[in-house]
Design a protein around this motif. Sequence first.
Motif, PDB file in Angstrom:
ATOM      1  N   ILE A  15       0.974  -1.259   0.012  1.00  0.00           N
ATOM      2  CA  ILE A  15      -0.013   0.115   0.100  1.00  0.00           C
ATOM      3  C   ILE A  15       0.865   1.200  -0.173  1.00  0.00           C
ATOM      4  O   ILE A  15       1.939   1.318   0.829  1.00  0.00           O
ATOM      5  CB  ILE A  15      -0.801  -0.061   1.251  1.00  0.00           C
ATOM      6  N   LYS A  16       0.783   2.170  -0.764  1.00  0.00           N
ATOM      7  CA  LYS A  16       1.299   3.334  -0.926  1.00  0.00           C
ATOM      8  C   LYS A  16       0.613   4.462  -0.117  1.00  0.00           C
ATOM      9  O   LYS A  16      -0.334   4.604  -0.420  1.00  0.00           O
ATOM     10  CB  LYS A  16       1.542   3.843  -2.278  1.00  0.00           C
ATOM     11  N   ILE A  17       1.315   4.870   0.959  1.00  0.00           N
ATOM     12  CA  ILE A  17       0.597   6.133   1.613  1.00  0.00           C
ATOM     13  C   ILE A  17       1.600   7.176   1.781  1.00  0.00           C
ATOM     14  O   ILE A  17       2.885   7.177   1.637  1.00  0.00           O
ATOM     15  CB  ILE A  17       0.399   5.576   3.214  1.00  0.00           C
ATOM     16  N   ALA A  18       1.051   8.388   1.968  1.00  0.00           N
ATOM     17  CA  ALA A  18       1.746   9.491   2.416  1.00  0.00           C
ATOM     18  C   ALA A  18       2.473   9.630   3.656  1.00  0.00           C
ATOM     19  O   ALA A  18       1.839   9.588   4.764  1.00  0.00           O
ATOM     20  CB  ALA A  18       0.956  10.531   2.105  1.00  0.00           C
ATOM     21  N   GLY A  19       3.572   9.904   3.685  1.00  0.00           N
ATOM     22  CA  GLY A  19       4.495  10.084   5.116  1.00  0.00           C
ATOM     23  C   GLY A  19       4.723   8.640   5.615  1.00  0.00           C
ATOM     24  O   GLY A  19       4.525   7.382   5.028  1.00  0.00           O
ATOM     25  N   VAL A  20       5.161   8.608   6.997  1.00  0.00           N
ATOM     26  CA  VAL A  20       5.377   7.128   7.793  1.00  0.00           C
ATOM     27  C   VAL A  20       4.251   6.511   8.181  1.00  0.00           C
ATOM     28  O   VAL A  20       3.345   7.486   8.857  1.00  0.00           O
ATOM     29  CB  VAL A  20       6.557   7.697   8.727  1.00  0.00           C
ATOM     30  N   PRO A  21       4.001   5.401   7.883  1.00  0.00           N
ATOM     31  CA  PRO A  21       2.665   4.757   8.742  1.00  0.00           C
ATOM     32  C   PRO A  21       2.907   4.384  10.111  1.00  0.00           C
ATOM     33  O   PRO A  21       3.807   4.026  10.774  1.00  0.00           O
ATOM     34  CB  PRO A  21       2.763   3.220   7.704  1.00  0.00           C
ATOM     35  N   ILE A  22       1.713   4.998  10.740  1.00  0.00           N
ATOM     36  CA  ILE A  22       1.940   5.082  12.098  1.00  0.00           C
ATOM     37  C   ILE A  22       0.956   4.076  12.819  1.00  0.00           C
ATOM     38  O   ILE A  22       0.660   3.817  13.983  1.00  0.00           O
ATOM     39  CB  ILE A  22       1.848   6.584  12.887  1.00  0.00           C
ATOM     40  N   GLY A  23      -0.233   3.667  11.948  1.00  0.00           N
ATOM     41  CA  GLY A  23      -1.182   2.726  12.329  1.00  0.00           C
ATOM     42  C   GLY A  23      -1.948   2.196  11.240  1.00  0.00           C
ATOM     43  O   GLY A  23      -2.180   2.473  10.323  1.00  0.00           O
TER      44      GLY A  23
END
Length: 79
Positions: A15-23
């Motif tokens: 999954i490409k998400i913006a920023g660092v994944p935190i949850g």
Amino acid sequence: MRIWNVTTGGLIRSIKIAGVPIGLVCKGSTCYVAGGSTFMISDFRSMSAMASVSAHESGILSFAMSPCGEIICTGGVEE
């Protein structure tokens, strides 16, 4: 973010998400992923984005779902 099969050790999807994944929280086939200043709602089977919500301008620092699965809480630093 990568999702793995714990039985085989194989990669299921990325999954490409913006920023660092935190949850990450999954309920049924729906995944809620927080990273950067947004959280994304995706269908796990197709990994297609269902919605993206801009939650905090300065970034999300904490992320949780209620036990009933109907409420998402985010925390961040606001000016």
